[in-house]
Design an enzyme around this catalytic site. Structure first.
Site, short mmCIF file in Angstrom:
data_model
loop_
_atom_site.label_atom_id
_atom_site.label_comp_id
_atom_site.label_asym_id
_atom_site.label_seq_id
_atom_site.Cartn_x
_atom_site.Cartn_y
_atom_site.Cartn_z
N TYR A 109 0.86 -1.19 0.00
CA TYR A 109 0.00 0.00 0.00
C TYR A 109 0.89 1.24 0.00
O TYR A 109 1.88 1.30 0.74
CB TYR A 109 -0.89 0.02 1.25
CG TYR A 109 -1.69 1.29 1.38
CD1 TYR A 109 -2.96 1.40 0.82
CD2 TYR A 109 -1.17 2.41 2.04
CE1 TYR A 109 -3.68 2.57 0.91
CE2 TYR A 109 -1.88 3.59 2.14
CZ TYR A 109 -3.14 3.66 1.57
OH TYR A 109 -3.86 4.84 1.65
N GLU A 197 -3.11 7.58 -4.22
CA GLU A 197 -3.07 6.29 -3.55
C GLU A 197 -2.89 5.16 -4.57
O GLU A 197 -3.56 5.13 -5.60
CB GLU A 197 -4.39 6.06 -2.80
CG GLU A 197 -4.42 4.78 -1.99
CD GLU A 197 -5.77 4.56 -1.32
OE1 GLU A 197 -5.87 4.74 -0.10
OE2 GLU A 197 -6.74 4.25 -2.04
#
Ligand code: GDP
Ligand code: MN
Length: 391
Positions: A109, A197
């Site tokens: 992530y 992101e």
């Protein structure tokens, strides 16, 4: 403003952030055409909607042949995709991204956000990337590392090393990862991002780092200097009432409750929503008509509030400063004459030209409920909404 994954990946390419090969398609036939250009299977078919959590909702699927691409694209295009970010009715899928499927060794992530409290740009990363990142954040927050960057200094080699070490990256990935992170940071800064992101950022078996997903949100106040981003806007993905309100420069956000409210000033609007909740009801919207609102804006605000079928009562809360009470009153009367107000309206008004405002409302013949103060107003409108909701 939000954009689609395929658009985010166009920007990634521009900044040399590696992405799988692929293209957007609007029909199953087109999806097959794209798949043919990808040089083999599996191919991934991904619903393009602004909400996340598509994988778990059935909006991301692997296909092993042309026939499967056609079938899966046919299933996904036109479906109402429900994810934890869409609400129960879901979001209609109008296009899919068709990409080469990769052999994933590890899912990470990675995101970049501004942290206003510390006035820094913060990189967040986790070794436990992928579809369960929300659970990781809730249950094992220590698995998410954060590195803060002074925006005046910008990103340095040591920031990249710190993130890479935090991710336990094997040495072979250090160089491509650092390059990716620097480029991503540059994209974030150049385009006035409020979020970038990548989840998952994958390490592949053949030693590369690839952005498998991509999400970018932009600071609306800076969009005027990014015309290319404005072209990415997809109105189909926005709440129709929010879109309507933006045409009139109204700061409106549709919410789930049944008490409509019209307020001037964002702080007062938030306080008003708090008072509605305190009185036991739920606001149907946030609406700040703004300090310098005209009676036309008040009228448009009314029209938008009333076009939400869940609204059972309206609270007008105006502190007349730059927006004078008489101007507000004119707007209310105009709206009532033009569109008809079919729900009870409670008015709490104070400030500049209050007497004139009261006179206009009193002489209008409108059936308005006046309140002595803010608490009284919220209580009255909450009682109405609760009563109406129970009929
Ligand atoms: P999201 O659920 O909306 O965040 O959509 P993602 O783009 O993150 O996709 C969800 C999941 O699908 C990823 O976490 C991967 O596990 C899987 N996935 C997506 N692309 C590929 C691919 O090319 N190969 C494989 N094996 N899995 C993929
Ligand atoms: Mn994802």
């Amino acid at each position: 403003m939000k954009i689609h994954e395929y658009q985010a990946k166009e920007l990634f390419k521009k900044y040399s952030v590696p992405t799988p090969q692929g293209r957007v398609a609007f029909s199953p036939d087109e999806a097959v055409e794209v798949a043919k250009t990808l040089g083999g299977y599996p191919v991934v078919v991904k619903a393009q909607i602004h909400a996340g959590g598509r994988g778990k909702g059935g909006g991301v699927k692997l296909a092993q042949s042309e026939q499967e691409v056609e079938r899966i694209a046919g299933q996904i295009i036109g479906m109402d995709l429900v994810t934890h970010q869409t609400g129960p009715r879901g979001q209609e899928v109008k296009k899919v991204l068709v990409e080469q499927g990769l052999a994933i060794a590890k899912e990470l992530y990675l995101s970049i956000i501004p942290d206003r409290a510390i006035a820094r740009i913060v990189i967040m990363a986790s070794e436990a990337g992928g579809m369960d990142i929300e659970e990781v954040a809730a249950k094992t927050p220590q698995k998410i590392i954060k590195v803060a960057i002074n925006p005046l200094q910008g990103i340095q080699a040591h920031h990249c090393r710190q993130v890479a070490f935090g991710l336990n990256l094997p040495a072979a990935f250090m160089k491509p990862f650092a390059a990716l992170l620097k480029n991503l940071y540059q994209l974030f800064v150049d385009y006035d991002g409020s979020l970038v992101e990548i989840n998952p950022l994958v390490l592949t078996a053949d030693g590369s780092v690839v952005a498998l997903d991509g999400k970018i949100n932009f600071d609306d106040n800076a969009l005027f200097r990014h015309q290319d981003i404005l072209e990415y806007r997809d109105i189909d993905e926005e709440d129709p009432l929010d879109v309507e309100a933006s045409k009139y420069n109204l700061n409106y956000i549709n919410l789930d409750g049944n008490v409509g409210n019209m307020v001037n000033g964002a702080g007062l609007a938030m306080a008003t929503m708090d008072l509605i909740k305190l009185a036991g009801a739920e606001p149907a919207n946030f609406l700040d008509v703004g300090g310098g609102a005209s009676s036309e804006m008040v009228e448009n605000g009314f029209r938008i509030i009333l076009s939400d079928p869940s609204v059972k009562g309206i609270l007008i809360n105006i502190f007349g400063g730059i927006l004078r009470c008489d101007v507000l009153a004119e707007g209310v009367v105009q709206a009532a004459q033009k569109i008809g107000i079919n729900v009870p309206v409670v008015v709490r008004m104070e400030g500049t030209n209050i007497e004139e405002g009261r006179r206009i409302l009193a002489e209008s013949g409108l059936d308005l409920i006046t309140a002595t103060d803010l608490k009284d107003a919220a209580g009255k409108v909450a009682d109405i909404a609760k009563f109406e909701a129970n009929i």
